[in-house]
Design an enzyme around this catalytic site. Structure first.
Site, PDB file in Angstrom:
ATOM      1  N   TRP A   1      12.210 -11.511 -25.771  1.00  5.80           N
ATOM      2  CA  TRP A   1      11.823 -10.130 -25.420  1.00  5.80           C
ATOM      3  C   TRP A   1      11.256 -10.073 -24.002  1.00  5.80           C
ATOM      4  O   TRP A   1      11.521  -9.128 -23.260  1.00  5.80           O
ATOM      5  CB  TRP A   1      10.837  -9.559 -26.443  1.00  5.80           C
ATOM      6  CG  TRP A   1      11.430  -9.454 -27.810  1.00  5.80           C
ATOM      7  CD1 TRP A   1      11.013 -10.102 -28.931  1.00  5.80           C
ATOM      8  CD2 TRP A   1      12.569  -8.668 -28.220  1.00  5.80           C
ATOM      9  NE1 TRP A   1      11.815  -9.769 -30.001  1.00  5.80           N
ATOM     10  CE2 TRP A   1      12.771  -8.907 -29.595  1.00  5.80           C
ATOM     11  CE3 TRP A   1      13.438  -7.798 -27.548  1.00  5.80           C
ATOM     12  CZ2 TRP A   1      13.798  -8.302 -30.325  1.00  5.80           C
ATOM     13  CZ3 TRP A   1      14.463  -7.197 -28.270  1.00  5.80           C
ATOM     14  CH2 TRP A   1      14.636  -7.447 -29.637  1.00  5.80           C
TER      15      TRP A   1
ATOM     16  N   ASP B   1       3.672  -5.726 -23.862  1.00 10.00           N
ATOM     17  CA  ASP B   1       4.541  -5.391 -24.987  1.00 10.00           C
ATOM     18  C   ASP B   1       3.845  -5.917 -26.240  1.00 10.00           C
ATOM     19  O   ASP B   1       3.751  -7.121 -26.443  1.00 10.00           O
ATOM     20  CB  ASP B   1       5.905  -6.063 -24.797  1.00 10.00           C
ATOM     21  CG  ASP B   1       6.834  -5.877 -25.997  1.00 10.00           C
ATOM     22  OD1 ASP B   1       6.422  -5.265 -26.997  1.00 10.00           O
ATOM     23  OD2 ASP B   1       7.988  -6.371 -25.925  1.00 10.00           O
TER      24      ASP B   1
ATOM     25  N   LYS C   1       7.372  -2.535 -36.635  1.00  3.05           N
ATOM     26  CA  LYS C   1       6.836  -3.815 -37.103  1.00  3.05           C
ATOM     27  C   LYS C   1       5.450  -3.675 -37.717  1.00  3.05           C
ATOM     28  O   LYS C   1       5.248  -4.050 -38.852  1.00  3.05           O
ATOM     29  CB  LYS C   1       6.834  -4.823 -35.964  1.00  3.05           C
ATOM     30  CG  LYS C   1       8.247  -5.366 -35.751  1.00  3.05           C
ATOM     31  CD  LYS C   1       8.550  -5.794 -34.368  1.00  3.05           C
ATOM     32  CE  LYS C   1      10.039  -6.138 -34.270  1.00  3.05           C
ATOM     33  NZ  LYS C   1      10.513  -6.142 -32.900  1.00  3.05           N
TER      34      LYS C   1
HETATM   35  C1  PLP Z   1      11.262  -6.077 -31.838  1.00  5.79           C
HETATM   36  C2  PLP Z   1      10.708  -6.262 -30.486  1.00  5.79           C
HETATM   37  C3  PLP Z   1      11.211  -5.563 -29.373  1.00  5.79           C
HETATM   38  C4  PLP Z   1      12.388  -4.621 -29.473  1.00  5.79           C
HETATM   39  O1  PLP Z   1      11.990  -3.453 -30.067  1.00  5.79           O
HETATM   40  P1  PLP Z   1      12.979  -2.182 -30.229  1.00  5.79           P
HETATM   41  O2  PLP Z   1      12.029  -1.152 -30.712  1.00  5.79           O
HETATM   42  O3  PLP Z   1      14.021  -2.576 -31.221  1.00  5.79           O
HETATM   43  O4  PLP Z   1      13.566  -1.870 -28.901  1.00  5.79           O
HETATM   44  C5  PLP Z   1      10.599  -5.757 -28.154  1.00  5.79           C
HETATM   45  N1  PLP Z   1       9.557  -6.595 -28.015  1.00  5.79           N
HETATM   46  C6  PLP Z   1       9.054  -7.289 -29.062  1.00  5.79           C
HETATM   47  C7  PLP Z   1       7.888  -8.205 -28.840  1.00  5.79           C
HETATM   48  C8  PLP Z   1       9.614  -7.153 -30.317  1.00  5.79           C
HETATM   49  O5  PLP Z   1       9.120  -7.838 -31.356  1.00  5.79           O
END
Ligand code: PLP
Length: 361
Positions: free
Chosen positions: A103, A173, A197
């Site tokens: 990511w 993030d 998540k």
């Molecule tokens: C799942 C995830 C993403 C991607 O998220 P989307 O909402 O599907 O774009 C980005 N960063 C991390 C750390 C993730 O776990």
């Protein structure tokens, strides 16, 4: 009602049962409204109460001060990989990115389209099995910001504390560990997280942005990609994802009613300890993440062979433990044990692991 299994999926992921039950109970008709949340106008008083309630709950939960805006956007964390540099990285500027996994790399790629990116640290050569130490970081005091990924969902590593970045704005993030424990918002300039998540269902991205960053957005940005559009209109410039916002409102209320982030931390640490202890006390299972870098949310481990890993996934699924297959880019086993995941599910997994080792070890 049919029985629920233990859902170890990395995302979309498990939600608190009381939240699902409340949503189910009120789905056809919200109390006192006579319509479903799926049917009300986003300009109605009903929805205004929901979105303002969600914001108020989040502010209370994480002590988010008034100089931070809370935005409810779409496009996932993936769109934030682009929106962050488009808004706060000047074309003639530079940004520091710390590379701790898939990511992080995707975020780097988008920022490189806007300006110069300095990789201020990386553990890629070690298959991302740890978080770099402060001493390994090559931070630039002139950088427009420092970007990092607080929890690496795929590799199962997590920062124990934020990197020290001096006066440079810190951008994170937090898609897979937001609100898993208390956090000091004041250390951050911008936080983003896909909701699917640890926050709500899919379709919503939470962005928390400090006031002073808003002045950086170039005037020629497409209107939907400019943070200022959404701060000015309180996430109601266009039709927002009403249902995930409603679910987030319920999740935040659930967290507040259940001891807040301190209680979540205790709950999450207890679950993670159970699982890491089971891995470490066996010769059969091997943790991917090194001590000091291990995630509370995604626990990754290997078995002696890929054959055995396949068998482990197949048999655990049959035993009602779903979603344990590791991400395709990392392999192995991954148990995602977010806030809503019950301790009983971790106990069931540990029991299953012991039995699997006894019969196959
Ligand atoms: C799942 C995830 C993403 C991607 O998220 P989307 O909402 O599907 O774009 C980005 N960063 C991390 C750390 C993730 O776990």
């Amino acid at each position: 009602m049919t029985e629920r299994i233990f859902n170890f999926s990395a995302g979309p992921a498990i939600l608190p049962l009381p939240v699902l039950e409340e949503a189910q109970r009120d789905l056809v008709s919200l109390p006192g409204v006579g319509m479903s949340v799926l049917e009300v106008s986003h300009r109605s008083k009903t929805f205004d109460d929901i979105i303002l309630g969600a914001e108020a709950n989040l502010r209370k939960l994480a002590n988010i001060p008034e100089n931070y805006h809370i935005l409810f956007l779409q496009g996932g964390a993936s769109l934030q990989f682009s929106m962050v540099p488009m808004n706060i990285l000047p074309a003639d500027g530079k940004a520091d990115y710390i590379n701790t996994g898939v990511w992080s790399k995707k975020a780097v790629k988008e920022a490189q389209k806007i300006a110069t990116v300095n990789i201020a640290g990386s553990t890629e050569s070690e298959n991302f099995n740890r978080i770099p130490s402060q001493g390994e970081l090559t931070l630039d005091s002139e950088a427009a910001y420092v970007h990092f990924t607080t929890n690496n969902t795929i590799y199962g590593t997590q920062w124990a504390t934020e990197p020290e970045v001096g006066n440079v704005p810190l951008v994170a993030d937090m898609s897979s560990d937001i609100f898993c424990r208390p956090l000091d918002i004041n250390k951050y300039a911008l936080i983003y997280a896909g909701a699917q998540k640890n926050l709500a269902c899919a379709g919503l991205t939470l962005v928390i942005i400090r006031d002073d960053l808003l002045a950086r957005s170039p005037k020629n940005l497409p209107i939907m990609l400019d943070y200022n559009t959404h701060t000015k209109e309180r996430s109601l410039f266009n039709t927002p994802p009403v249902f995930p916002i409603y679910i987030l409102h319920l999740v935040a209320k659930y967290l507040l009613e259940n001891g807040g982030l301190e209680a979540m931390q205790q709950h999450n640490e207890a679950k993670a300890k159970l699982l890491y202890d089971a891995i470490d006390s066996s010769e059969f299972y091997r943790a991917h993440a090194l001590l000091g870098s291990r995630s509370l949310m995604n626990v990754t481990f290997r078995l002696p062979s890929e054959e055995l890993e396949k068998q482990f996934v197949a048999e655990s699924t049959k035993a009602g433990l779903d979603g344990l297959k590791g991400h395709r880019s990392a392999g192995g086993i991954r148990a995602s044990i977010y806030n809503a995941f019950p301790k009983a599910g971790v106990e069931a997994l540990v029991q299953f692991m012991r039995e699997f080792e006894r019969t196959n070890g």
